[in-house]
Design an enzyme around this catalytic site. Structure first.
Site, PDB file in Angstrom:
ATOM      1  N   ASP A 126       9.393   2.184   1.773  1.00  0.00           N
ATOM      2  CA  ASP A 126       8.251   2.969   2.233  1.00  0.00           C
ATOM      3  C   ASP A 126       8.106   2.693   3.727  1.00  0.00           C
ATOM      4  O   ASP A 126       7.558   1.665   4.126  1.00  0.00           O
ATOM      5  CB  ASP A 126       6.986   2.566   1.454  1.00  0.00           C
ATOM      6  CG  ASP A 126       5.760   3.361   1.920  1.00  0.00           C
ATOM      7  OD1 ASP A 126       5.813   3.957   3.005  1.00  0.00           O
ATOM      8  OD2 ASP A 126       4.742   3.346   1.190  1.00  0.00           O
TER       9      ASP A 126
ATOM     10  N   LYS B 274       3.102   9.860   8.430  1.00  0.00           N
ATOM     11  CA  LYS B 274       2.404   9.408   9.634  1.00  0.00           C
ATOM     12  C   LYS B 274       2.972   9.991  10.941  1.00  0.00           C
ATOM     13  O   LYS B 274       2.753  11.149  11.221  1.00  0.00           O
ATOM     14  CB  LYS B 274       2.338   7.883   9.646  1.00  0.00           C
ATOM     15  CG  LYS B 274       1.567   7.329   8.417  1.00  0.00           C
ATOM     16  CD  LYS B 274       0.430   6.391   8.757  1.00  0.00           C
ATOM     17  CE  LYS B 274      -0.596   6.305   7.634  1.00  0.00           C
ATOM     18  NZ  LYS B 274      -0.270   5.325   6.597  1.00  0.00           N
TER      19      LYS B 274
ATOM     20  N   PHE C 296       0.854  -1.185   0.000  1.00  0.00           N
ATOM     21  CA  PHE C 296       0.000   0.000   0.000  1.00  0.00           C
ATOM     22  C   PHE C 296       0.888   1.232   0.000  1.00  0.00           C
ATOM     23  O   PHE C 296       1.735   1.393   0.875  1.00  0.00           O
ATOM     24  CB  PHE C 296      -0.928   0.041   1.219  1.00  0.00           C
ATOM     25  CG  PHE C 296      -1.821   1.257   1.199  1.00  0.00           C
ATOM     26  CD1 PHE C 296      -2.968   1.284   0.413  1.00  0.00           C
ATOM     27  CD2 PHE C 296      -1.483   2.397   1.920  1.00  0.00           C
ATOM     28  CE1 PHE C 296      -3.765   2.420   0.352  1.00  0.00           C
ATOM     29  CE2 PHE C 296      -2.287   3.535   1.869  1.00  0.00           C
ATOM     30  CZ  PHE C 296      -3.423   3.542   1.087  1.00  0.00           C
TER      31      PHE C 296
END
Ligand SMILES: *Cc1c(COP(=O)(O)O)cnc(C)c1O
Length: 412
Positions: free
Chosen positions: A224, A253, A139
């Protein structure tokens, strides 16, 4: 306004792109949040990992308030001391290179796509290559490029044509990665732990093998670490536990403790391909975001959060693994540090709702995996209480399942 007022106005005025839980949250502190009616919830999934140092950490709030009285925004055609202070801090804690700042995870994925393509097209070693190998069940975000890089077709359906140049390969399958390399391949992108994909850990051998293949074929490695980075797995960056450094690392995040921010770190050998005018972000690296991120780094260090993540992560994993041996609906417990997935033999979504009615917030991904991303500041007592509630809910559903099976009334 009541909860129902807010929800009905959302239905009229806010685009319906999310599956929302019927909760209006108005206040947070550490691992606790409060709804509009004053009910308190224990949050084991704070902000999808954004609130990694807990909601409204006092040091982050202080940094935000302090900077907000001086200057909110500095365009990137000027300099600001906090942006370089943060860039230096990130590089010193990872690998030598330079940093590009933007505001979200997907933007960092876009930045990495541009960087490696630019390297492929303009560096002497690039050879005009542009293809990026990505992993099944990965993702990487919802913008057109990041969505095209995501290895889950259901995120892409109806948005074709996709951005070309991505080849999807099975995760943790080094042979498949090797077979997929062509003369056009320029990079391999991987999450050290797939978060949205169900808390699936890349094996050390896989990451080592990717590095070896990349070095042999002159490819760039992109990690990532948008979800795994900034302490979540027990080291500041997840890759540090394998010791295999990437060429490009992506963060967002937890990075600025709740303030929107993303960062891309690119190694010294390749970072210069993004020359003035080739990439930009109007809001990227604002003084407010940088002040918050610097505060998060301070919190992680001074409050010894990596040690906490490791010890509390062990407590949680041991307890959940022990539970798995008694609870028939648990297939597997996976994780590292405070990034935890509990794969069930049944649809996990009703359990999220059941926990919510007991004032516990958790997440479910891939339909059958319960996901916990507790704040790194969570107390032992809070974690124990959260796991008590979760255990009750899991055991209730295990009993329900066996009763239904017993009378032969199990519905499909
Ligand atoms: C959340 C996430 C993204 C996307 O970040 P946004 O800020 O939502 O754009 C990308 N990659 C990973 C691994 C993520 O967890």
């Amino acid at each position: 306004m009541t909860t129902q007022d807010v929800i009905s106005q959302y239905e009229r005025y806010v685009m319906d792109t999310y599956v929302r839980q019927p909760l209006v949250l108005v206040k947070g502190k550490g691992s606790r949040v409060w709804d509009l009616e004053g009910h308190e919830y224990l949050d084991l999934f704070p902000g999808w990992g954004v609130s990694g140092v807990g909601h409204c950490h006092p040091w982050v709030m202080k940094a935000l308030r302090g900077q907000s009285t001086k200057l909110l925004h500095v365009p990137n055609n000027f300099y600001h001391p906090l942006q370089v202070k943060l860039a230096k801090a990130l590089v010193e804690r990872s690998f030598d290179g330079t940093v590009f700042f933007a505001n979200s995870g997907a933007e960092m994925v876009e930045s990495a796509i541009k960087l490696v393509r630019r390297w492929g097209h303009t560096s002497p070693r690039g050879g005009g290559r542009y293809e990026i190998l990505v992993m099944e069940r990965s993702f990487h975000g919802r913008t057109t490029g990041a969505m095209s890089a995501t290895g889950q077709p259901h995120y892409q359906q109806g948005f074709e044509p996709l951005l070309p140049g991505f080849i999807c390969v099975p995760f943790n399958d080094l042979k498949a990665v090797e077979r997929a390399i062509t003369p056009k391949t320029v990079a391999i992108m991987v999450e050290p732990i797939q978060g949205e994909g169900g808390v699936r850990l890349a094996s050390a051998e896989f990451l080592q093998g990717i590095r070896r293949l990349a070095d042999g074929h002159r490819l760039l490695v992109i990690y990532d670490e948008i979800q795994t980075g900034f302490g979540r797995t027990g080291s500041l960056f997840a890759y540090q536990q394998t010791g295999i450094a990437p060429d490009v690392m992506l963060l967002a995040k937890t990075l600025a403790g709740g303030f929107p921010m993303g960062a891309m770190i690119a190694s010294r050998a390749i970072c210069d391909v993004l020359t003035p005018g080739t990439h930009a972000s109007t809001f990227g690296g604002s003084p407010l975001a940088c002040a918050c991120a610097l505060a998060v780094l301070e919190v992680i260090k001074k409050q010894a959060l990596l040690e906490r993540v490791n010890s509390l992560g062990r407590v949680a994993m041991e307890r959940l693994k022990a539970l798995a041996s008694r609870c028939t609906i648990i297939r597997e417990v996976r994780g590292q540090g405070l990034m935890i997935g509990i794969e069930l033999a049944i649809d996990a979504r009703p359990l999220v709702a059941a926990c919510r009615t007991k004032r516990l917030l958790i997440n479910c991904t891939q339909q059958t995996v319960l996901r916990l991303l507790p704040a790194m500041t969570i107390t032992r007592a809070q974690l124990d209480r959260g796991l008590d509630i979760l255990e009750d809910v899991l055991m209730e559903h295990a009993k329900l399942g066996s009763r239904e099976q017993g009378v032969g009334s199990r519905k499909s």
